[in-house]
Write a protein that holds these residues in place. Structure first.
Motif, short mmCIF file in Angstrom:
data_model
loop_
_atom_site.label_atom_id
_atom_site.label_comp_id
_atom_site.label_asym_id
_atom_site.label_seq_id
_atom_site.Cartn_x
_atom_site.Cartn_y
_atom_site.Cartn_z
N GLU B 42 9.43 -3.05 -15.00
CA GLU B 42 9.25 -4.21 -14.12
C GLU B 42 7.79 -4.44 -13.70
OE1 GLU B 42 10.15 -3.71 -9.93
OE2 GLU B 42 11.24 -1.86 -10.37
N VAL B 43 6.94 -3.39 -13.77
CA VAL B 43 5.56 -3.58 -13.33
C VAL B 43 4.53 -3.44 -14.46
CG1 VAL B 43 5.77 -2.97 -10.89
CG2 VAL B 43 5.56 -1.14 -12.59
N LEU B 44 5.00 -3.09 -15.64
CA LEU B 44 4.10 -2.84 -16.77
C LEU B 44 3.14 -4.01 -17.03
CD1 LEU B 44 4.46 -0.16 -18.14
CD2 LEU B 44 5.70 -1.28 -19.98
N SER B 45 1.85 -3.70 -17.16
CA SER B 45 0.88 -4.76 -17.46
C SER B 45 0.96 -5.09 -18.96
CB SER B 45 -0.53 -4.30 -17.11
OG SER B 45 -0.95 -3.30 -18.02
N ALA B 46 0.47 -6.27 -19.31
CA ALA B 46 0.54 -6.70 -20.71
C ALA B 46 -0.21 -5.72 -21.60
CB ALA B 46 -0.04 -8.10 -20.83
N GLU B 47 -1.38 -5.28 -21.11
CA GLU B 47 -2.22 -4.37 -21.89
C GLU B 47 -1.49 -3.05 -22.14
OE1 GLU B 47 -5.92 -3.44 -19.97
OE2 GLU B 47 -6.66 -2.35 -21.73
N THR B 62 -0.98 5.62 -13.46
CA THR B 62 0.35 5.19 -13.04
C THR B 62 0.46 5.05 -11.53
OG1 THR B 62 1.08 6.54 -14.89
CG2 THR B 62 2.79 5.79 -13.36
N PRO B 63 1.06 3.97 -11.06
CA PRO B 63 1.21 3.81 -9.60
C PRO B 63 2.37 4.66 -9.08
CG PRO B 63 2.19 1.95 -10.72
CD PRO B 63 1.60 2.83 -11.79
N ASN B 64 2.39 4.79 -7.79
CA ASN B 64 3.42 5.61 -7.14
C ASN B 64 4.20 4.72 -6.19
OD1 ASN B 64 4.87 7.76 -6.29
ND2 ASN B 64 3.19 8.79 -5.23
N ARG B 65 5.50 4.96 -6.11
CA ARG B 65 6.30 4.15 -5.19
C ARG B 65 6.96 5.06 -4.18
NH1 ARG B 65 10.50 -0.39 -7.14
NH2 ARG B 65 11.54 1.36 -8.10
N ASN B 70 6.96 2.56 2.57
CA ASN B 70 6.44 1.49 1.71
C ASN B 70 7.20 1.44 0.38
OD1 ASN B 70 4.70 -0.21 0.17
ND2 ASN B 70 3.11 0.24 1.68
N LYS B 71 7.71 0.26 0.05
CA LYS B 71 8.51 0.13 -1.17
C LYS B 71 7.65 -0.32 -2.35
CE LYS B 71 12.95 0.58 0.35
NZ LYS B 71 13.15 0.11 1.72
N ASN B 72 6.39 -0.66 -2.10
CA ASN B 72 5.55 -1.21 -3.17
C ASN B 72 4.95 -0.12 -4.05
OD1 ASN B 72 6.14 -3.48 -1.80
ND2 ASN B 72 4.08 -3.84 -1.00
N TRP B 73 4.44 -0.55 -5.20
CA TRP B 73 3.76 0.37 -6.11
C TRP B 73 2.32 0.50 -5.66
CZ3 TRP B 73 6.45 2.92 -9.86
CH2 TRP B 73 7.73 2.41 -10.16
N LEU B 74 1.88 1.74 -5.38
CA LEU B 74 0.54 1.94 -4.82
C LEU B 74 -0.29 2.87 -5.70
CD1 LEU B 74 1.67 2.76 -1.17
CD2 LEU B 74 0.81 0.57 -1.94
N TYR B 75 -1.59 2.60 -5.72
CA TYR B 75 -2.53 3.52 -6.36
C TYR B 75 -3.37 4.18 -5.27
CZ TYR B 75 -1.84 1.57 -11.07
OH TYR B 75 -1.33 1.20 -12.28
#
Ligand SMILES: [Zn+2]
Lengths: 277, 196
Positions: B42-47, B62-65, B70-75
């Motif tokens: 669901e969050v994969l970038s095109a690259e 890779t981001p962390n959720r 916090n429910k968002n994907w964070l770096y």
């Protein structure tokens, strides 16, 4: 740009450096400051002059300027020790930040004796009563790189925070963030976020800054030793000691310290050496 | 009781040091995780999508959720510098698995590196050692004093795709910088490879 090779073409750098250290050790802060300011002006000129020509030259002068700033903050730190030790703390942190910049150079440690200075400053730091610090946790939504103005996470920005680019240090400005929480921590990201300690400015000696006050009677830029004494007491004596603390909560609560004069430093071409007398 | 606190202070400190030292040896946790590249679909970038498809040997950042509520994907905030370092100073290529939108800054001096996800092909071609070396070199470059100071802890995670590509092996390091090299010994690395 990291690992910057430092080169000094004329002797004035070494002579002025020795002179500044000598002035500080003799507590002639006025003359030291005048010389420091002229050196800072010189480095600024050199950075401006080479602004778009040589990145290496600009960065070298940026590092030299950080070195002079280190002594500038050190003088402020030292002169505030007795009267307003909390201000002194901020300048001490600025000294440590200046050493961060010196670390960027290839020969940083030998060139500036920054290891020796670093350990000396840490020793001063350990005499302050600050042990816990404020710290925030936050989520950044928008940030800007100081060098190119782009989002540091974008492909357009290739600058690394803390590195030098044409005599400018890259930092990131946070434009939009949500704060998640506040904590008290032992090892914060920013040691200037202290918990304020109330004390009687006329009676620093008996305040939690008592050790800092003692330090102010030593000679600056001379090494000293801190003797940690574990004092054994009888139960009665200890209870009396505790009662004393209750009466006067400003006494340092856990250990009894003693600062001892020791060792004399000797100037040489590179910096100052520690010698036993 | 009170006397004990005073007389035995130094003894107590030695004990605490011993316990801490023991913990340092346990600073690497290895566990199997029921995740794979699909988990991030669901969050994969095109690259990243393109590179995974082509099986390119790449260090996926890779981001962390799920940090606190916090429910968002964070770096973590160290991420941008780490990615630039890998791409500018090493032979490897680092790619964000998802486009970074939110950055988490934690409240102490510790270094939190982003999660590194590696495909099984990367491991077979490049090896785990190179990634660990990149982490060490990055830290040496950015925080030269961190290796003589055990107060600053390093936190990083490496997720490695298993041979069946259905799950991943997660290596989680929390410890001082100068212990990383001792933790990832040849023996440990062979053990990890065997478990893939
Ligand atoms: Zn930039």
């Amino acid at each position: 740009m990291r690992n910057i090779e430092l080169k000094v073409d004329d002797d004035s750098f070494w002579n002025d450096k020795e002179q500044i250290i000598k002035y500080i050790q003799l507590e002639d802060f006025e003359n030291a400051n005048t010389l420091i300011q002229s050196k800072i002006k010189f480095e600024n000129n050199m950075i401006d002059k080479n602004g778009d020509k040589s990145e290496l030259v600009c960065n070298q002068h940026f590092i030299f300027r950080a070195y002079w700033h280190l002594f500038e903050h050190f003088i402020k730190c030292w002169t505030h020790l007795r009267s307003s030790p909390d201000d002194s703390w901020n300048h001490l942190q600025d000294c440590l930040l200046a050493i961060d910049v010196l670390d960027l150079s290839v020969n940083g440690n030998d060139f500036f004796d920054s290891n020796m200075l670093y350990n000396y400053l840490l020793k001063i730091e350990s005499l302050f009563p600050y042990t816990m610090f404020n710290s925030v946790e936050y989520v950044t939504k928008k940030a800007t790189c100081s060098i190119c103005g782009n989002n540091p996470f974008s492909k357009e920005c290739n600058h690394i925070k803390g590195d030098l680019y044409y005599g400018k240090r890259c930092y990131v400005t946070i434009d939009e963030a949500n704060i998640i929480g506040m904590s008290l921590v032992e090892n914060p990201a920013n040691k200037k976020c202290i918990i304020f300690v109330e004390y009687d400015k006329k009676n620093v000696k008996y305040s939690p800054f008592g050790l800092v006050w003692q330090l102010s009677f030593l000679k600056p830029l001379f090494d000293f030793t801190i003797i940690y004494k574990n004092v054994s007491m009888t139960r009665d004596k200890y209870l009396k000691y505790l009662r004393n603390i209750e009466k006067n909560p400003k006494l340092p609560p856990k250990r009894i310290f003693q600062v001892e004069y020791k060792k004399i430093t000797q100037l040489n071409k590179i910096g100052f050496k520690i010698q036993n007398t | 009781m009170l006397n004990f606190l005073y007389n035995e202070d130094s003894k107590l400190e030695t004990e605490i040091y011993k316990v801490k030292n023991h913990l340092f040896f346990m600073s690497l946790k290895i566990a199997e995780e029921n995740i794979n590249f699909e988990t991030y679909s669901e969050v994969l970038s095109a690259e990243a999508k393109e590179k995974i498809k082509k099986n390119e040997p790449c260090i996926f950042i890779t981001p962390n959720r799920g940090w606190r509520a916090n429910k968002n994907w964070l770096y973590p905030k160290e991420t941008a510098d780490f990615v630039k370092y890998v791409n500018q100073e090493t032979q490897q290529n680092a790619t964000y698995l998802s486009d970074p939108e939110e950055i988490l800054s934690l409240n102490n001096i510790d270094s939190y590196l982003p999660i590194i996800t590696l495909g099984i092909d990367f491991i077979l071609k490049v090896g785990i050692e190179s990634v660990v070396d990149i982490v060490i070199e990055y830290l040496k470059n950015k925080y030269p004093r961190i290796f003589s100071n055990s107060k600053n802890q390093i936190h990083f995670k490496i997720q490695i795709e298993k041979r069946d590509k259905k799950s991943m092996l997660k290596l989680e390091y929390d410890g001082p910088a100068n212990d990383i090299k001792n933790t990832f010994t040849g023996e440990k690395i062979s053990e990890i490879i065997d478990r893939l």
